[in-house]
Design a protein around this motif. Structure first.
Motif, PDB file in Angstrom:
ATOM      1  N   PRO B 235       0.809  -1.242   0.000  1.00 19.11           N
ATOM      2  CA  PRO B 235       0.000   0.000   0.000  1.00 19.11           C
ATOM      3  C   PRO B 235       0.835   1.281   0.000  1.00 19.11           C
ATOM      4  O   PRO B 235       0.301   2.358  -0.253  1.00 19.11           O
ATOM      5  N   TYR B 259      -5.486  -3.565  -4.826  1.00 16.44           N
ATOM      6  CA  TYR B 259      -4.762  -2.296  -4.683  1.00 16.44           C
ATOM      7  C   TYR B 259      -5.632  -1.137  -5.182  1.00 16.44           C
ATOM      8  O   TYR B 259      -5.737  -0.084  -4.552  1.00 16.44           O
ATOM      9  N   GLY B 264      -5.993   2.814  -4.832  1.00 26.51           N
ATOM     10  CA  GLY B 264      -4.750   2.967  -5.598  1.00 26.51           C
ATOM     11  C   GLY B 264      -4.991   3.481  -7.000  1.00 26.51           C
ATOM     12  O   GLY B 264      -6.121   3.428  -7.503  1.00 26.51           O
TER      13      GLY B 264
END
Lengths: 242, 783
Positions: B235, B259, B264
């Motif tokens: 992360p 993610y 993300g």
């Protein structure tokens, strides 16, 4: 101001009531377009900016400016009307500015005759309009500077041919001074001379403005050069009258 | 004899005084003239008359300078002008002007120093200490220092026009400034089987240099390499960049999915045919025999993720675009190499606002509509004159006769689809998981002693062996690229004779490889050979393990990885993992109670898989990776917008917009788009005629092929040969004529513009002048 306007109209009529202005504008138009399209291979460059078009202008003005300006005072001297003009209730300054502005109108008309190339680049691509404006501004100022130089020379002589030759020579030097090959030649031996050449060169200032960069240095140089030449004209006219 | 002056006459004195005053006045005015000009020559002030404000410090630079609160020293090291080549000398003034502008914006913190570096001087020693190096004996570099950090611009002229399209000095200075003043770099996760960081061999063994894109990203970001087999994306990664993720495992896609759902930002450059990968199986210079790494698959996709997002990437097709075909010569353009026109670029986003030159090489396209909750923004698209074609066209070398033939055939058989296709786009919003059943099972482990072919290929799953040869063009020919690209080399000596030139149409794939052209196949992976492919080089392990089921005669040129469902080889489809899906009913005994969320691994401390974005995610997808490969475009790549575009995407995803706004000024060329359209129109007019000629030749070929016996075939071949020769001559003459006519048409249109400009206005002015003079004459004669 009224006097300037009267002189301006008189001069303008003198330009356009005989073939001179038309011939000059046609020559300017053919030369600028011909050089750009034929010599500069404008359509092969694949560049919708007018930078290359404007770079030919100082070379054309080297002859075009003196051709417009040579008659401003030489003609008056030859005809003997200078005295008459100056005995009228107008100051030499007003006469000079009026005449100069009329010559600038011919210059502007000549520049206007190149509008088709602007239309062409808008048809063929999407050019930068502001950059084109900057190029035209530079071109006009440089043309006006060559007229102002010629104006001062024409005040000195009654022969238009002499005025033309001397003015072309001075303008040629001013154009050449900042030309890259000259600057490159001077730089190794006298870099200060190369810098000075750039600073006084009409070509260098035009090349900067053609790419959209209007330096205050350029504006200052061209306007003060015009003002200085017009001042010299007035000094010469006054001294002749005296 | 002079006339005596009468007593009391003061005229000469007054005249003399007048002259003196006049001279003094002229001298004074001349002095003022010189002083004013000298004063203004010291100033770098200017008015910027360009739409893109290319001569003014951008908002991005101003923003970076605003953040500067520590002393920053910018040192310019330059050789004396005499020692510099003449073309570099004017650059000194320009760069000093830029440095002055930086200083003027932050005079208290940004100090500018100039050092003229004489040979064997202290300055030279100091310049060397900073890390700068002279180029061909000339010093012209910049060192930007803040506290202990120093960043360098090693060779300043490389940032100035006319050496590049537009001055890039501002970007160089601002990124340097940003680098030395930033406390910590953001982290960029990089997933790619390509060797972006280079692979220089020890002991001067050669190898590939670092990619320019890698260098650019490295200067701004901390790059963290992530395997294509990863099961988790850290992360701390600020942006995840996937470059040609060929061979990415389902687990890794799941990791990307998680993610992304965690907020993300992902950028993926996919490719239906990656030229770099196509050469990855070649033995490399300086490598001992037998140590050549395996090939990387030429096609990459993120099928699972894309499907969940509502899109499809045709991994076995490349786009041919006549609208944006790259000119390869006076009468030749390649529709597989795209040079995007302004209409194909979205101008409403900072990423592409001021970028103009995009090159795509064998690119793929995306189709589909965004899944609910997502918003699509198309950044780059094709023209309407496009068609998806087989990737087999990609391996042709346009320089070779067969390559030219193939390209000509493509040109003639071209049928535009009439709709634009997406080359690059952005997706934002709330993403839903592509793995509703949870984490996919890991692939079965490779049997010992096998699957080592990819050993050393960073980022590729263990056990995957794609053989020593990926896609190959004709033996000994070069692959297609706008600039010369080294093609897969000819098969080594002793290998089977090379296959004939690619057939006119993609030939069906052989169901089973012939013993003469063995392919390396290591369980559990099978290879689907490319149709009409060049023969694979003989390999050490020619196990005939290609399953006929996977090697279909379908024209599917991309060497797709197809796990063979053969339990005997130990590569049967993996059994579903133990309860990977939270959708399954809870275990017995738990009825009525709400069980705590448990990770698929069964570890109660492991994080629970996300089903939906916790916050808005951002994804950028691009249909080509070769566009970033500098070995393909060599030096040219620095002059198109491909790299600035890629770094802009990263900056946008990382939230660093300052540098993006500066970089976007990179290329401000404004080409004549209409001239290209005129040329295209003329070419399209003759396309049908050229096609019919081609069909005639093919008919003769078909006649020969249709003979049943060898004898008949030979006779037909002999007579057909003569016919072909005659026909070829005739066609060549007709083609020449047609192309000449097309060129003439283009030229006549351009001539029209040229002569209208030269003649029209003078003619009008002459007319007006004549009219004025005639009217005047009439008026005066009437009097």
């Amino acid at each position: 101001m009224r006097h300037i306007s009267i002189i301006f109209k008189r001069e303008l009529a003198a330009y356009f009531n005989n073939p001179l202005a038309y011939v000059l504008i046609i020559i300017f138009s053919v030369l600028s377009m011909g050089l750009t399209f034929v010599i500069g291979k404008f359509l092969d460059l694949n560049d919708a900016s007018l930078t290359n078009f404007f770079l030919f202008h100082p070379w054309i003005y080297m002859i075009f400016g003196p051709a417009i300006g040579m008659r401003l005072w030489s003609e008056e001297h030859r005809m003997g009307t200078t005295e008459l003009l100056l005995t009228m209730p107008i100051s030499p300054w007003e006469a000079i500015v009026g005449k100069f502005l009329a010559a600038c109108v011919v210059l502007a008309a000549a520049l206007l005759s190149t509008i088709p190339i602007v239309v062409t680049v808008y048809i063929l691509g999407s050019p930068d309009g502001q950059m084109i404006f900057s190029g035209y501004l530079g071109s006009f100022l440089i043309g006006a500077a060559t007229i102002a130089i010629t104006c001062a020379i024409s005040a000195l002589t009654r022969s238009q041919i002499s005025c033309l030759l001397i003015s072309v020579f001075i303008c040629f030097l001013l154009v050449l001074a900042g030309f890259p090959s000259v600057a490159d030649f001077l730089r190794p031996t006298a870099p200060w001379l190369a810098d000075l050449g750039n600073a006084i060169s009409l070509w260098w200032h035009q090349s900067e403005m053609a790419r959209g960069l209007v330096r205050l240095q350029s504006l200052a140089y061209l306007t003060t050069l015009i003002a200085f030449c017009l001042y010299l004209t007035s000094v010469i006219i006054r001294s002749k009258r005296a | 004899m002079s006339t005596p002056t009468p007593p009391g006459d003061t005229t000469p004195v007054r005249a003399k005084r007048g002259w003196l005053l006049t001279s003094a006045g002229v001298a004074l005015v001349a002095g003022i003239f010189l002083a004013v000009n000298w004063f203004f020559s010291l100033s770098s002030a200017n008015l910027d008359f360009t739409e893109a404000r290319v001569h003014t410090l951008s908002a991005g630079t101003e923003s970076i300078l605003k953040r500067v609160d520590t002393d920053v020293t910018i040192k310019l090291y330059v050789s004396p002008e005499d020692d510099l080549m003449p073309q570099f000398r004017p650059v000194i003034g320009q760069v000093e002007g830029w440095l002055q502008r930086y200083h003027e914006l932050k005079p208290d913190f940004v100090k500018v120093q100039k050092f003229v570096v004489e040979r064997t001087s202290e300055e030279e020693q100091e310049a060397g200490t900073t890390g700068l190096q002279p180029q061909q004996g000339m010093w012209f570099g910049i060192a930007i220092t803040c506290l202990e950090k120093t960043t360098l611009i090693p060779w300043v002229p490389a940032l100035f026009s006319p050496f590049v399209d537009e001055d890039r000095i501002e970007f160089g200075l601002s990124s340097g400034l940003s680098e030395v003043t930033s406390a910590k770099k953001k982290v960029l996760g990089l997933m790619s089987p390509l060797k972006l960081a280079g692979d220089a061999m020890p002991f001067g063994g050669g190898g590939q240099p670092t990619w320019a894109i890698y260098e650019m990203l490295k200067s701004q970001y901390e790059i963290k390499n992530i395997e294509l087999t990863t099961t988790k994306i850290d992360p701390t990664v600020d942006v995840l960049l996937l470059l040609h993720p060929a061979g990415i495992t389902d687990e890794a896609q799941w990791a990307v999915d998680q993610y992304l759902l965690g907020g993300g930002h992902v950028i993926a450059f996919l490719d239906p045919y990656n030229l770099v990968a196509s050469q990855s199986g070649q033995p490399q210079r300086g490598m001992p025999p037998g140590m050549s790494p395996g090939a990387i698959p030429t096609s990459s996709n993120l099928e699972k993720l894309l499907t969940a997002w509502g899109y499809n990437f045709e991994g076995d097709k490349i786009v041919a675009d006549m609208g944006y075909a790259t000119p390869m010569g006076p009468n030749n353009s390649n529709p597989l190499l795209l040079t995007l026109g302004t209409e194909g670029i979205d101008r409403s986003t900072d990423i592409t606002k001021q970028l103009n030159d995009f090159w795509f090489i064998f690119s793929g396209t995306f189709t589909g509509t965004p899944a609910s909750g997502l918003t699509e923004k198309i950044l780059l698209k094709t023209s309407v004159k496009n068609q998806m074609v087989e990737t087999s066209y990609a391996s042709a070398n346009p320089g070779s006769p067969s390559g030219q033939q193939q390209m000509a055939r493509l040109n003639r058989s071209f049928r535009p689809e009439g709709k634009e296709r997406i080359l690059a786009f952005e997706l934002t919003g709330k993403f839903k998981t592509a793995f509703p059943e949870g984490k996919p099972a890991p692939p079965p482990p490779a049997p010992p002693g096998q699957g080592g072919g990819m050993g050393g290929m960073g980022g590729l799953p263990p056990g995957m062996n794609f053989g020593p040869q990926g896609e190959a063009g004709e033996p000994g020919t070069a692959a297609t690229a706008p600039v010369e690209v080294k093609a897969p080399e000819a098969a080594p000596a002793g290998s089977p004779a090379p296959a004939p030139a690619p057939a006119p149409a993609p030939a069906p794939a052989p169901a089973v490889p012939s013993p003469a052209t063995p392919s390396v196949v290591t369980p559990p992976v099978t290879i689907e050979p490319k149709p009409a492919d060049a023969p694979a080089t003989p390999a050490a392990n020619p196990a005939p393990a290609l399953t006929p089921a996977t090697a279909t005669p379908e024209a599917n040129p991309a060497p797709a990885l197809t796990p063979a469902p053969d339990p005997a080889l130990g590569n049967a489809p993996p059994a579903p993992a133990a309860d990977p899906s939270p959708l399954l009913p809870p275990p017995a005994g738990a009825a009525g109670a709400t069980p705590p969320p448990v990770a698929p691994s069964g570890d109660p401390n492991a994080p629970v898989p996300l089903k939906e974005s916790t916050k808005d995610g951002m994804v950028f997808l691009v249909g080509d990776t070769d566009m970033l490969a500098d070995i393909l475009a060599q030096q040219q790549i620095l002059q198109n917008s491909n790299l600035p575009f890629a770094v802009n995407l990263v900056d946008q995803a990382a939230g660093d917009k300052d540098l993006m706004s500066i970089r976007s000024r990179g290329s401000a060329r404004r080409p004549f788009s209409t001239i290209k359209m005129i040329r295209d129109e003329a070419t399209s007019k003759i396309r049908d005629q050229l096609k019919s000629m081609d069909e005639e030749v093919e008919k003769i070929n078909a006649d020969i092929a249709s003979q049943k016996t060898n004898k008949d075939r030979n006779i037909a071949l002999m007579s057909g040969w003569k016919k072909m020769e005659e026909k070829s001559r005739e066609i060549a003459a007709r083609k020449y004529q047609l192309e000449k006519e097309a060129n003439k048409e283009v030229k006549s249109k351009l001539n029209f513009y040229q002569w209208m400009n030269i003649i029209l206005v003078p003619a009008i002015i002459a007319g007006i002048g004549l009219l004025v003079l005639i009217i005047r004459k009439l008026k005066t004669s009437a009097r």
